[in-house]
Design a protein around this motif. Structure first.
Motif, mmCIF file in Angstrom:
data_model
loop_
_atom_site.group_PDB
_atom_site.id
_atom_site.type_symbol
_atom_site.label_atom_id
_atom_site.label_comp_id
_atom_site.label_asym_id
_atom_site.label_seq_id
_atom_site.Cartn_x
_atom_site.Cartn_y
_atom_site.Cartn_z
ATOM 1 N N ILE A 24 2.730 11.374 0.684
ATOM 2 C CA ILE A 24 2.693 9.942 1.243
ATOM 3 C C ILE A 24 1.556 9.899 2.133
ATOM 4 N N GLY A 25 0.554 9.240 1.847
ATOM 5 C CA GLY A 25 -0.186 8.768 2.882
ATOM 6 C C GLY A 25 -1.332 6.688 2.691
ATOM 7 N N SER A 26 -1.657 6.698 3.761
ATOM 8 C CA SER A 26 -2.575 5.765 3.948
ATOM 9 C C SER A 26 -4.095 5.420 3.300
ATOM 10 N N ALA A 27 -4.682 6.913 3.200
ATOM 11 C CA ALA A 27 -5.946 6.510 2.394
ATOM 12 C C ALA A 27 -5.953 8.431 2.244
ATOM 13 N N PHE A 28 -7.457 8.262 1.014
ATOM 14 C CA PHE A 28 -6.899 9.794 0.909
ATOM 15 C C PHE A 28 -8.761 10.042 1.403
ATOM 16 N N LEU A 29 -9.154 11.057 1.292
ATOM 17 C CA LEU A 29 -10.681 11.506 1.116
ATOM 18 C C LEU A 29 -10.530 12.446 -0.310
ATOM 19 N N TRP A 30 -11.783 11.841 -0.607
ATOM 20 C CA TRP A 30 -11.974 12.871 -2.680
ATOM 21 C C TRP A 30 -11.395 14.382 -2.529
ATOM 22 N N HIS A 31 -10.631 14.117 -3.156
ATOM 23 C CA HIS A 31 -10.345 15.650 -3.701
ATOM 24 C C HIS A 31 -9.332 16.445 -2.619
ATOM 25 N N GLN A 32 -8.911 15.557 -1.564
ATOM 26 C CA GLN A 32 -7.933 15.816 -0.361
ATOM 27 C C GLN A 32 -6.991 16.324 -1.314
ATOM 28 N N VAL A 33 -6.291 15.812 -1.903
ATOM 29 C CA VAL A 33 -4.562 16.364 -2.823
ATOM 30 C C VAL A 33 -5.232 17.463 -3.177
ATOM 31 N N ARG A 80 2.444 5.923 -7.426
ATOM 32 C CA ARG A 80 2.909 4.629 -6.919
ATOM 33 C C ARG A 80 1.708 4.666 -6.109
ATOM 34 N N CYS A 81 1.755 2.733 -5.626
ATOM 35 C CA CYS A 81 0.595 2.902 -4.471
ATOM 36 C C CYS A 81 1.692 1.654 -3.760
ATOM 37 N N MET A 82 1.735 1.627 -2.131
ATOM 38 C CA MET A 82 2.014 0.950 -1.952
ATOM 39 C C MET A 82 0.920 -0.192 -0.993
ATOM 40 N N PHE A 83 1.951 -1.593 -0.191
ATOM 41 C CA PHE A 83 0.928 -2.626 0.485
ATOM 42 C C PHE A 83 2.033 -2.966 1.717
ATOM 43 N N ASP A 84 1.675 -2.958 2.539
ATOM 44 C CA ASP A 84 2.212 -3.276 3.873
ATOM 45 C C ASP A 84 2.380 -4.856 3.884
ATOM 46 N N ASP A 85 1.682 -5.410 3.203
ATOM 47 C CA ASP A 85 2.476 -6.813 2.902
ATOM 48 C C ASP A 85 3.129 -7.502 1.580
ATOM 49 N N LEU A 86 3.257 -6.738 0.707
ATOM 50 C CA LEU A 86 3.456 -6.820 -0.666
ATOM 51 C C LEU A 86 4.585 -5.834 -0.806
ATOM 52 N N LYS A 87 5.769 -6.741 -1.400
ATOM 53 C CA LYS A 87 7.242 -5.745 -1.339
ATOM 54 C C LYS A 87 7.474 -5.399 -3.547
ATOM 55 N N GLU A 88 7.655 -4.342 -3.090
ATOM 56 C CA GLU A 88 7.195 -3.194 -4.473
ATOM 57 C C GLU A 88 7.800 -3.904 -5.784
ATOM 58 N N ASP A 89 9.117 -5.500 -5.050
ATOM 59 C CA ASP A 89 9.799 -6.170 -6.152
ATOM 60 C C ASP A 89 8.716 -7.973 -6.736
ATOM 61 N N GLN A 90 7.613 -7.396 -5.944
ATOM 62 C CA GLN A 90 6.241 -8.941 -5.725
ATOM 63 C C GLN A 90 5.952 -8.463 -6.652
ATOM 64 N N LEU A 91 5.480 -7.265 -7.034
ATOM 65 C CA LEU A 91 4.259 -6.188 -7.936
ATOM 66 C C LEU A 91 4.989 -6.319 -9.213
#
Length: 135
Positions: A24-33, A80-91
């Protein structure tokens, strides 16, 4: 980022061990995972030690990328991607998008079943060929 968990995954078709790595993270570099997965499993296999990881993370000691092979991309899945201002049920998917997604996933599943069967046939054929050559 952080590792949510690492767990062994049961595969009824094989004796080979497989693992699920949830990150889980807020951003990843290219090939980081891919790099993190490779290093983590190298530690688990005894090929690297904790001191190696500390050195990798210290730019003064390790000014360049360490020499290791990245994990393969095929088994890695962004699911799965999550966004601070959106709840999962809004997508939500439209009915058409859901139908297309389901059709695509069914096609992938069918193609994978075909490939698996082909691999099984090749494996059985090669086993039979090597047994007859040994007789």
């Amino acid at each position: 980022f952080f590792f949510e968990d690492v767990s062994e995954v049961y595969d009824s078709e094989s004796d080979e061990k497989m693992y699920a790595l949830n990150v889980i993270g807020s951003a990843f570099l290219w090939h980081q995972v891919r790099c993190m997965a490779s290093v983590l499993f190298s530690v688990g296999q005894g090929q690297l030690e904790e001191k190696d990881i500390r050195r990798y993370l210290n730019p003064a000691e390790q000014p360049r990328r360490p020499n290791y092979t990245m994990a393969k991309e095929e088994p890695l899945l962004l699911y799965r991607c999550m966004f601070d201002d959106l709840k999962e049920d809004q997508l939500a998917l439209s009915a058409l998008a859901r139908k297309r997604l389901e059709s695509h996933l069914q096609s992938l599943q069918r193609n994978l079943r075909i490939r698996l069967q082909l691999v099984k046939e090749i494996f059985l054929t090669s086993r039979g060929a090597s047994e007859s050559a040994n007789q």
